[in-house]
Design a protein around this motif. Structure first.
Motif, PDB file in Angstrom:
ATOM      1  N   GLY A 121       0.879  -1.230   0.002  1.00  0.00           N
ATOM      2  CA  GLY A 121       0.021  -0.023   0.018  1.00  0.00           C
ATOM      3  C   GLY A 121       0.754   1.335  -0.156  1.00  0.00           C
ATOM      4  N   MET A 122       1.790   1.361   0.814  1.00  0.00           N
ATOM      5  CA  MET A 122       2.846   2.458   0.714  1.00  0.00           C
ATOM      6  C   MET A 122       3.513   2.548  -0.307  1.00  0.00           C
ATOM      7  N   ILE A 123       3.863   1.448  -1.168  1.00  0.00           N
ATOM      8  CA  ILE A 123       4.616   1.599  -2.516  1.00  0.00           C
ATOM      9  C   ILE A 123       3.701   2.407  -3.603  1.00  0.00           C
ATOM     10  N   ALA A 124       2.383   1.735  -3.575  1.00  0.00           N
ATOM     11  CA  ALA A 124       1.369   2.126  -4.407  1.00  0.00           C
ATOM     12  C   ALA A 124       0.854   3.531  -4.275  1.00  0.00           C
ATOM     13  N   TRP A 125       0.772   3.963  -2.950  1.00  0.00           N
ATOM     14  CA  TRP A 125       0.480   5.286  -2.669  1.00  0.00           C
ATOM     15  C   TRP A 125       1.746   6.359  -3.031  1.00  0.00           C
ATOM     16  N   ILE A 126       2.972   6.009  -2.904  1.00  0.00           N
ATOM     17  CA  ILE A 126       4.079   6.837  -3.421  1.00  0.00           C
ATOM     18  C   ILE A 126       3.979   6.961  -4.938  1.00  0.00           C
ATOM     19  N   ILE A 127       3.553   5.901  -5.636  1.00  0.00           N
ATOM     20  CA  ILE A 127       3.497   5.976  -7.166  1.00  0.00           C
ATOM     21  C   ILE A 127       2.364   6.871  -7.441  1.00  0.00           C
ATOM     22  N   SER A 128       1.312   6.816  -6.920  1.00  0.00           N
ATOM     23  CA  SER A 128      -0.017   7.699  -7.257  1.00  0.00           C
ATOM     24  C   SER A 128       0.493   9.422  -6.840  1.00  0.00           C
ATOM     25  N   LEU A 129       1.206   9.502  -5.632  1.00  0.00           N
ATOM     26  CA  LEU A 129       1.530  10.737  -5.401  1.00  0.00           C
ATOM     27  C   LEU A 129       2.707  11.309  -6.351  1.00  0.00           C
ATOM     28  N   ALA A 130       3.555  10.616  -6.700  1.00  0.00           N
ATOM     29  CA  ALA A 130       4.586  10.953  -7.715  1.00  0.00           C
ATOM     30  C   ALA A 130       4.080  11.292  -8.863  1.00  0.00           C
ATOM     31  N   GLY A 131       2.992  10.538  -9.500  1.00  0.00           N
ATOM     32  CA  GLY A 131       2.239  10.914 -10.775  1.00  0.00           C
ATOM     33  C   GLY A 131       1.714  12.106 -10.443  1.00  0.00           C
ATOM     34  N   ALA A 132       0.882  12.420  -9.272  1.00  0.00           N
ATOM     35  CA  ALA A 132      -0.181  13.483  -9.367  1.00  0.00           C
ATOM     36  C   ALA A 132       0.971  14.755  -9.294  1.00  0.00           C
ATOM     37  N   ALA A 133       2.081  14.658  -8.521  1.00  0.00           N
ATOM     38  CA  ALA A 133       2.959  15.832  -8.696  1.00  0.00           C
ATOM     39  C   ALA A 133       3.578  16.137  -9.742  1.00  0.00           C
ATOM     40  N   ALA A 134       3.549  15.118 -10.755  1.00  0.00           N
ATOM     41  CA  ALA A 134       4.360  15.610 -11.829  1.00  0.00           C
ATOM     42  C   ALA A 134       3.570  16.441 -12.847  1.00  0.00           C
ATOM     43  N   ASN A 135       2.340  16.656 -12.642  1.00  0.00           N
ATOM     44  CA  ASN A 135       1.632  17.441 -13.546  1.00  0.00           C
ATOM     45  C   ASN A 135       0.883  18.621 -12.883  1.00  0.00           C
ATOM     46  N   PRO A 136       1.743  19.529 -12.466  1.00  0.00           N
ATOM     47  CA  PRO A 136       1.145  20.929 -11.929  1.00  0.00           C
ATOM     48  C   PRO A 136       0.090  21.518 -12.272  1.00  0.00           C
ATOM     49  N   SER A 137      -0.252  21.394 -13.919  1.00  0.00           N
ATOM     50  CA  SER A 137      -1.460  22.297 -14.405  1.00  0.00           C
ATOM     51  C   SER A 137      -2.529  21.338 -14.373  1.00  0.00           C
ATOM     52  N   ALA A 138      -2.781  20.108 -13.546  1.00  0.00           N
ATOM     53  CA  ALA A 138      -3.859  19.352 -13.561  1.00  0.00           C
ATOM     54  C   ALA A 138      -4.770  19.679 -12.548  1.00  0.00           C
ATOM     55  N   THR A 139      -5.567  20.821 -12.498  1.00  0.00           N
ATOM     56  CA  THR A 139      -6.626  21.173 -11.711  1.00  0.00           C
ATOM     57  C   THR A 139      -7.815  20.289 -11.245  1.00  0.00           C
ATOM     58  N   TYR A 140      -7.845  19.325 -12.191  1.00  0.00           N
ATOM     59  CA  TYR A 140      -9.105  18.518 -12.041  1.00  0.00           C
ATOM     60  C   TYR A 140      -8.601  17.388 -11.074  1.00  0.00           C
ATOM     61  N   LEU A 141      -7.649  17.267 -10.540  1.00  0.00           N
ATOM     62  CA  LEU A 141      -6.937  16.411  -9.573  1.00  0.00           C
ATOM     63  C   LEU A 141      -7.250  16.743  -8.206  1.00  0.00           C
ATOM     64  N   ARG A 142      -8.282  17.701  -7.909  1.00  0.00           N
ATOM     65  CA  ARG A 142      -8.346  17.867  -6.540  1.00  0.00           C
ATOM     66  C   ARG A 142      -9.249  16.614  -5.849  1.00  0.00           C
ATOM     67  N   PHE A 143     -10.070  16.125  -6.409  1.00  0.00           N
ATOM     68  CA  PHE A 143     -10.837  15.056  -5.884  1.00  0.00           C
ATOM     69  C   PHE A 143      -9.617  13.635  -5.937  1.00  0.00           C
ATOM     70  N   THR A 144      -8.680  13.798  -6.445  1.00  0.00           N
ATOM     71  CA  THR A 144      -7.573  12.650  -6.353  1.00  0.00           C
ATOM     72  C   THR A 144      -6.665  12.837  -5.266  1.00  0.00           C
ATOM     73  N   TRP A 145      -6.342  14.402  -5.031  1.00  0.00           N
ATOM     74  CA  TRP A 145      -5.584  14.551  -4.128  1.00  0.00           C
ATOM     75  C   TRP A 145      -6.238  14.138  -2.421  1.00  0.00           C
ATOM     76  N   TRP A 146      -7.322  14.600  -2.460  1.00  0.00           N
ATOM     77  CA  TRP A 146      -8.139  14.178  -1.110  1.00  0.00           C
ATOM     78  C   TRP A 146      -8.181  12.717  -1.195  1.00  0.00           C
ATOM     79  N   GLY A 147      -8.288  11.832  -2.177  1.00  0.00           N
ATOM     80  CA  GLY A 147      -8.362  10.529  -2.038  1.00  0.00           C
ATOM     81  C   GLY A 147      -7.183   9.806  -1.637  1.00  0.00           C
ATOM     82  N   LEU A 148      -6.033  10.596  -2.067  1.00  0.00           N
ATOM     83  CA  LEU A 148      -4.514  10.046  -1.725  1.00  0.00           C
ATOM     84  C   LEU A 148      -4.303  10.458  -0.109  1.00  0.00           C
ATOM     85  N   VAL A 149      -4.699  11.570   0.199  1.00  0.00           N
ATOM     86  CA  VAL A 149      -4.732  11.814   1.750  1.00  0.00           C
ATOM     87  C   VAL A 149      -5.732  10.979   2.538  1.00  0.00           C
TER      88      VAL A 149
END
Length: 299
Positions: A21-49
Motif C-alpha cells: 500500500g505504501m509503494i502504491a501510494w508513493i507511485i500515485s503521489l509522484a504521478g499527481a505531483a508530476a502534472n502541476p497544471s492538472a486542476t481536475y486532480l482535486r478529488f484525487t488529492w483528497w483521495g490520496l490523503v
C-alpha cells in the motif's frame, strides 16, 4: 495490548499488504505531483490523503495487535477509499496526454486492488477458508486456523510462569512420561505381548538388589506403583485482572490440553493479554488459554 514490532513482522499478510500500500501510494503521489497544471486532480488529492491515513491506521492497529477489534469499521472505511481510487482512475485514464496522469492512474489501480483485498479479509468470517488460508502463513497462526495452532510449548511461553517454575514443570512432565512408559511395558509383559524373556535396562531401575526369581513376582507391583508426587512442585497461581466476554462459541482443540472451550456471551476472567492466546478462567473454575479473537475485553 502493548506496542510490539513482532506483531507486524510475525504476520506476512500484514507486512506485505501494508508495504504494498505504501509503494502504491508513493507511485500515485509522484504521478499527481508530476502534472502541476492538472486542476481536475482535486478529488484525487483528497483521495490520496484519505488513503494514506487509512494505511497508517491499519499499520498502527497491527502493531498494537488490536486489528481484530476494528475489522468491521475498517471495511466501511475501505469502501469509501475504493470509491476515491476508482473514480480517480476513471478521470486520469481519459486525460492520458501526460505521463504523470498515467503514473498516478497506475498507483490508484494498485490501491483499488489492495482495498478490495483488505475488504475481503477484514469482512470475512475468521473461520472462512480465505481467512484461514491467509492466517496459516502467520508465525503465530490464527486461533481460528485449526491444525495450524501453535504447539503447547510455544503457548506456555506466553504464560506468566514465574522464574524457576518452568524447570520444575519440565521435570514433572519428564517423570510422568517415564512412568507412562514403564506402565506400558508392564502391560505388555502381563498380557504376553512381549515375546522376549529379557527386560530393558530402563526397566531395571530400582531392581538392582533383586534376584531373577524376584523380578517376576515384584516387577508388576513396582511398575504399577505411581511415582510419588513432587511436593516441591507448585505452579504459581495466576491473578486474573480483566474480564472478557465471548463473542463466539469455541471448541478447544482435543490435542491440546491447555485450551478451554466456552460459549458465546460467556464471561471469562483473563490475564496475560499481550499475545494472541490469553490466560483464561471460566466461571466453573476451569483454567487454560483462549484465542483473543474470540473474546472482547469488558470495561
Amino acid at each position: 495490548m502493548g506496542f510490539l514490532l513482532s506483531n507486524l513482522l510475525g504476520d506476512p499478510f500484514a507486512i506485505s499488504t501494508v508495504s504494498f500500500g505504501m509503494i502504491a501510494w508513493i507511485i500515485s503521489l509522484a504521478g499527481a505531483a508530476a502534472n502541476p497544471s492538472a486542476t481536475y486532480l482535486r478529488f484525487t488529492w483528497w483521495g490520496l490523503v484519505y488513503e494514506l491515513m487509512l494505511i497508517l491506521i491499519i499499520l498502527v492497529l497491527y502493531l498494537y495487535n488490536t486489528i481484530e477489534l476494528y475489522k468491521f469499521t475498517l471495511v466501511g472505511l475501505l469502501a469509501v477509499a475504493t470509491v476515491y481510487t476508482t473514480n480517480s482512475v476513471n478521470t486520469l485514464i481519459y486525460n492520458s496526454n501526460n505521463a504523470g496522469n498515467l503514473c498516478c492512474a497506475a498507483g490508484c489501480i494498485l490501491l483499488s486492488m489492495l482495498n478490495i483485498l483488505w475488504m475481503v479479509y477484514f469482512g470475512g468470517h475468521p473461520e472462512s477458508p480465505t481467512n484461514q488460508f491467509i492466517d496459516s502463513f502467520s508465525v503465530k497462526a490464527s486461533p481460528f486456523t485449526h491444525g495450524q495452532i501453535p504447539s503447547s510449548a510455544n503457548k506456555m511461553e506466553d504464560s506468566d510462569f514465574v522464574s524457576g517454575a518452568r524447570p520444575a514443570f519440565n521435570s514433572y512432565l519428564n517423570n510422568e512420561s517415564r512412568h507412562s512408559q514403564l506402565t506400558a511395558n508392564a502391560n505388555n509383559n502381563m498380557n504376553g505381548n512381549n515375546k522376549s524373556n529379557y527386560m530393558l535396562s530402563s526397566q531395571l531401575n530400582g531392581l538392582e538388589n533383586f534376584s531373577s526369581s524376584h523380578i517376576n513376582d515384584n516387577a508388576r507391583n513396582t511398575f504399577y506403583k505411581a511415582e510419588p508426587a513432587n511436593e516441591d512442585f507448585n505452579l504459581p497461581a495466576t491473578t486474573y485482572r480483566y474480564k472478557a466476554k465471548a463473542l463466539y462459541n469455541y471448541e478447544a482443540n482435543p490435542e491440546d490440553i491447555n485450551e478451554i472451550s466456552f460459549q458465546k456471551d460467556e464471561i471469562l476472567e483473563v490475564d496475560d493479554i499481550d499475545g494472541k492466546w490469553w490466560q483464561a478462567k471460566r466461571s466453573n473454575g476451569q483454567v487454560g488459554i483462549c484465542p483473543s479473537n474470540y473474546v472482547k475485553l469488558m470495561d
